[in-house]
Design a protein around this motif. Structure first.
Motif, PDB file in Angstrom:
ATOM      1  N   GLN A  38      81.032  88.928 -33.898  1.00 25.86           N
ATOM      2  CA  GLN A  38      79.880  88.469 -33.129  1.00 25.86           C
ATOM      3  C   GLN A  38      79.530  87.051 -33.559  1.00 25.86           C
ATOM      4  O   GLN A  38      79.295  86.783 -34.733  1.00 25.86           O
ATOM      5  CB  GLN A  38      78.687  89.410 -33.368  1.00 25.86           C
ATOM      6  CG  GLN A  38      77.538  89.200 -32.433  1.00 25.86           C
ATOM      7  CD  GLN A  38      77.851  89.674 -31.019  1.00 25.86           C
ATOM      8  OE1 GLN A  38      78.839  90.363 -30.775  1.00 25.86           O
ATOM      9  NE2 GLN A  38      77.010  89.312 -30.085  1.00 25.86           N
ATOM     10  N   VAL A  39      79.539  86.113 -32.602  1.00 26.58           N
ATOM     11  CA  VAL A  39      79.185  84.717 -32.897  1.00 26.58           C
ATOM     12  C   VAL A  39      77.713  84.548 -32.571  1.00 26.58           C
ATOM     13  O   VAL A  39      77.283  84.862 -31.463  1.00 26.58           O
ATOM     14  CB  VAL A  39      80.040  83.746 -32.049  1.00 26.58           C
ATOM     15  CG1 VAL A  39      79.655  82.307 -32.322  1.00 26.58           C
ATOM     16  CG2 VAL A  39      81.508  83.986 -32.304  1.00 26.58           C
ATOM     17  N   PRO A  40      76.916  84.065 -33.548  1.00 27.80           N
ATOM     18  CA  PRO A  40      75.483  83.933 -33.287  1.00 27.80           C
ATOM     19  C   PRO A  40      75.207  82.901 -32.192  1.00 27.80           C
ATOM     20  O   PRO A  40      75.901  81.898 -32.088  1.00 27.80           O
ATOM     21  CB  PRO A  40      74.910  83.468 -34.626  1.00 27.80           C
ATOM     22  CG  PRO A  40      76.072  82.955 -35.400  1.00 27.80           C
ATOM     23  CD  PRO A  40      77.294  83.617 -34.864  1.00 27.80           C
ATOM     24  N   GLU A  41      74.205  83.201 -31.363  1.00 26.75           N
ATOM     25  CA  GLU A  41      73.792  82.277 -30.312  1.00 26.75           C
ATOM     26  C   GLU A  41      73.032  81.119 -30.953  1.00 26.75           C
ATOM     27  O   GLU A  41      72.163  81.321 -31.786  1.00 26.75           O
ATOM     28  CB  GLU A  41      72.877  82.992 -29.314  1.00 26.75           C
ATOM     29  CG  GLU A  41      73.587  83.924 -28.384  1.00 26.75           C
ATOM     30  CD  GLU A  41      74.384  83.171 -27.321  1.00 26.75           C
ATOM     31  OE1 GLU A  41      73.928  82.117 -26.863  1.00 26.75           O
ATOM     32  OE2 GLU A  41      75.469  83.656 -26.975  1.00 26.75           O
ATOM     33  N   VAL A  42      73.382  79.913 -30.557  1.00 25.82           N
ATOM     34  CA  VAL A  42      72.682  78.734 -31.042  1.00 25.82           C
ATOM     35  C   VAL A  42      72.122  78.026 -29.815  1.00 25.82           C
ATOM     36  O   VAL A  42      72.860  77.765 -28.863  1.00 25.82           O
ATOM     37  CB  VAL A  42      73.639  77.792 -31.809  1.00 25.82           C
ATOM     38  CG1 VAL A  42      72.914  76.554 -32.291  1.00 25.82           C
ATOM     39  CG2 VAL A  42      74.283  78.524 -32.972  1.00 25.82           C
ATOM     40  N   PRO A  43      70.819  77.732 -29.825  1.00 26.05           N
ATOM     41  CA  PRO A  43      70.242  77.046 -28.662  1.00 26.05           C
ATOM     42  C   PRO A  43      70.961  75.719 -28.384  1.00 26.05           C
ATOM     43  O   PRO A  43      71.359  75.006 -29.305  1.00 26.05           O
ATOM     44  CB  PRO A  43      68.788  76.800 -29.075  1.00 26.05           C
ATOM     45  CG  PRO A  43      68.529  77.740 -30.202  1.00 26.05           C
ATOM     46  CD  PRO A  43      69.849  77.995 -30.864  1.00 26.05           C
TER      47      PRO A  43
END
Length: 138
Positions: A38-43
Protein backbone atom coordinates in the motif's frame (compact mmCIF):
# COMPACT_ATOMS: atom_id res chain seq x y z
CA UNK A 1 46.46 25.43 -8.36
CA UNK A 2 44.63 28.14 -6.46
CA UNK A 3 41.44 27.60 -8.48
CA UNK A 4 41.56 23.84 -7.88
CA UNK A 5 41.96 24.41 -4.13
CA UNK A 6 38.93 26.70 -4.11
CA UNK A 7 36.90 24.12 -6.05
CA UNK A 8 37.95 21.33 -3.68
CA UNK A 9 37.04 23.41 -0.61
CA UNK A 10 33.65 24.30 -2.06
CA UNK A 11 33.00 20.68 -3.03
CA UNK A 12 33.48 19.51 0.54
CA UNK A 13 30.69 21.81 1.71
CA UNK A 14 28.42 21.42 -1.30
CA UNK A 15 28.47 17.62 -1.38
CA UNK A 16 26.48 17.66 1.86
CA UNK A 17 23.77 19.70 0.11
CA UNK A 18 23.79 17.36 -2.89
CA UNK A 19 23.46 14.32 -0.63
CA UNK A 20 20.45 15.87 1.06
CA UNK A 21 18.62 16.80 -2.14
CA UNK A 22 19.50 14.01 -4.53
CA UNK A 23 21.57 13.89 -7.68
CA UNK A 24 20.80 16.17 -10.60
CA UNK A 25 18.72 14.74 -13.38
CA UNK A 26 16.63 12.33 -11.34
CA UNK A 27 12.95 12.74 -11.97
CA UNK A 28 11.73 11.60 -8.57
CA UNK A 29 12.89 10.87 -5.07
CA UNK A 30 10.06 8.40 -4.50
CA UNK A 31 11.17 5.23 -2.77
CA UNK A 32 10.59 1.93 -4.51
CA UNK A 33 7.69 -0.07 -3.13
CA UNK A 34 7.17 -3.80 -3.13
CA UNK A 35 4.43 -5.19 -5.41
CA UNK A 36 1.09 -5.14 -3.63
CA UNK A 37 2.39 -2.80 -0.93
CA UNK A 38 0.00 0.00 0.00
CA UNK A 39 1.50 3.34 -1.10
CA UNK A 40 0.40 6.20 1.16
CA UNK A 41 -1.61 8.97 -0.49
CA UNK A 42 0.25 12.27 -0.59
CA UNK A 43 -1.69 15.45 -1.37
CA UNK A 44 -0.78 16.93 -4.76
CA UNK A 45 -0.01 20.31 -3.17
CA UNK A 46 2.54 18.63 -0.87
CA UNK A 47 4.23 16.96 -3.84
CA UNK A 48 4.36 20.28 -5.70
CA UNK A 49 5.85 22.02 -2.68
CA UNK A 50 8.44 19.25 -2.27
CA UNK A 51 9.44 19.50 -5.94
CA UNK A 52 9.63 23.31 -5.73
CA UNK A 53 11.85 23.07 -2.66
CA UNK A 54 14.05 20.45 -4.31
CA UNK A 55 14.48 22.61 -7.42
CA UNK A 56 15.21 25.70 -5.31
CA UNK A 57 17.94 23.82 -3.46
CA UNK A 58 19.40 22.47 -6.72
CA UNK A 59 19.55 25.98 -8.19
CA UNK A 60 21.14 27.23 -4.98
CA UNK A 61 23.71 24.45 -5.34
CA UNK A 62 24.39 25.45 -8.97
CA UNK A 63 24.76 29.09 -7.95
CA UNK A 64 27.50 28.18 -5.48
CA UNK A 65 29.25 25.99 -8.05
CA UNK A 66 29.10 28.78 -10.65
CA UNK A 67 30.56 31.26 -8.14
CA UNK A 68 33.53 28.92 -7.73
CA UNK A 69 33.81 28.02 -11.42
CA UNK A 70 33.61 31.39 -13.20
CA UNK A 71 36.72 32.98 -11.66
CA UNK A 72 38.74 29.95 -12.83
CA UNK A 73 37.69 30.45 -16.46
CA UNK A 74 39.66 33.68 -16.83
CA UNK A 75 38.93 35.90 -19.81
CA UNK A 76 37.31 33.27 -22.06
CA UNK A 77 34.21 34.20 -24.04
CA UNK A 78 31.46 32.96 -21.73
CA UNK A 79 28.33 31.33 -23.05
CA UNK A 80 25.64 29.17 -21.50
CA UNK A 81 26.80 25.98 -23.29
CA UNK A 82 30.39 26.59 -22.12
CA UNK A 83 29.39 27.27 -18.52
CA UNK A 84 27.07 24.23 -18.51
CA UNK A 85 29.80 22.01 -19.94
CA UNK A 86 32.34 23.21 -17.37
CA UNK A 87 29.80 22.71 -14.57
CA UNK A 88 29.15 19.15 -15.72
CA UNK A 89 32.91 18.51 -15.75
CA UNK A 90 33.33 20.07 -12.32
CA UNK A 91 30.45 18.02 -10.93
CA UNK A 92 31.64 14.88 -12.75
CA UNK A 93 28.30 14.50 -14.54
CA UNK A 94 27.78 13.25 -18.11
CA UNK A 95 27.40 15.85 -20.85
CA UNK A 96 23.82 17.07 -21.05
CA UNK A 97 22.91 16.07 -17.49
CA UNK A 98 22.15 19.69 -16.58
CA UNK A 99 20.09 20.41 -19.73
CA UNK A 100 16.93 20.99 -17.73
CA UNK A 101 18.77 23.70 -15.79
CA UNK A 102 20.02 25.53 -18.91
CA UNK A 103 17.89 28.65 -18.37
CA UNK A 104 18.84 28.78 -14.70
CA UNK A 105 22.52 28.38 -15.53
CA UNK A 106 22.26 31.25 -18.03
CA UNK A 107 20.60 33.56 -15.49
CA UNK A 108 23.13 32.64 -12.81
CA UNK A 109 26.31 33.16 -14.83
CA UNK A 110 25.01 36.40 -16.35
CA UNK A 111 24.07 37.75 -12.90
CA UNK A 112 27.52 36.80 -11.60
CA UNK A 113 29.25 38.60 -14.49
CA UNK A 114 27.02 41.67 -14.08
CA UNK A 115 27.68 41.82 -10.33
CA UNK A 116 31.41 41.52 -11.00
CA UNK A 117 31.21 44.39 -13.50
CA UNK A 118 29.40 46.55 -10.94
CA UNK A 119 32.05 45.76 -8.31
CA UNK A 120 34.80 46.83 -10.73
CA UNK A 121 32.98 50.04 -11.63
CA UNK A 122 32.52 50.83 -7.95
CA UNK A 123 36.26 50.35 -7.30
CA UNK A 124 37.08 52.75 -10.15
CA UNK A 125 34.71 55.35 -8.71
CA UNK A 126 36.18 54.92 -5.24
CA UNK A 127 39.69 55.52 -6.60
CA UNK A 128 38.53 58.65 -8.43
CA UNK A 129 36.94 59.94 -5.24
CA UNK A 130 40.15 59.31 -3.31
CA UNK A 131 41.96 61.54 -5.80
CA UNK A 132 39.27 64.25 -6.06
CA UNK A 133 38.21 64.66 -2.44
CA UNK A 134 41.50 66.10 -1.16
CA UNK A 135 41.39 68.78 -3.91
CA UNK A 136 37.93 70.10 -2.99
CA UNK A 137 37.75 73.28 -0.86
CA UNK A 138 36.53 72.74 2.66
Amino acid sequence: REGKDAVAAADANLEQIAAAYGPFGEESDQKDHQPGEQVPEVPVQTLIEQEDEKRRKQIEFLEKKIAVLLPTLGKVQLSTPLVQSKLEELMQKPAGRLNRFREDIEKLWMAFVEADLHRRQLRVLERKLEVLLPTLPR
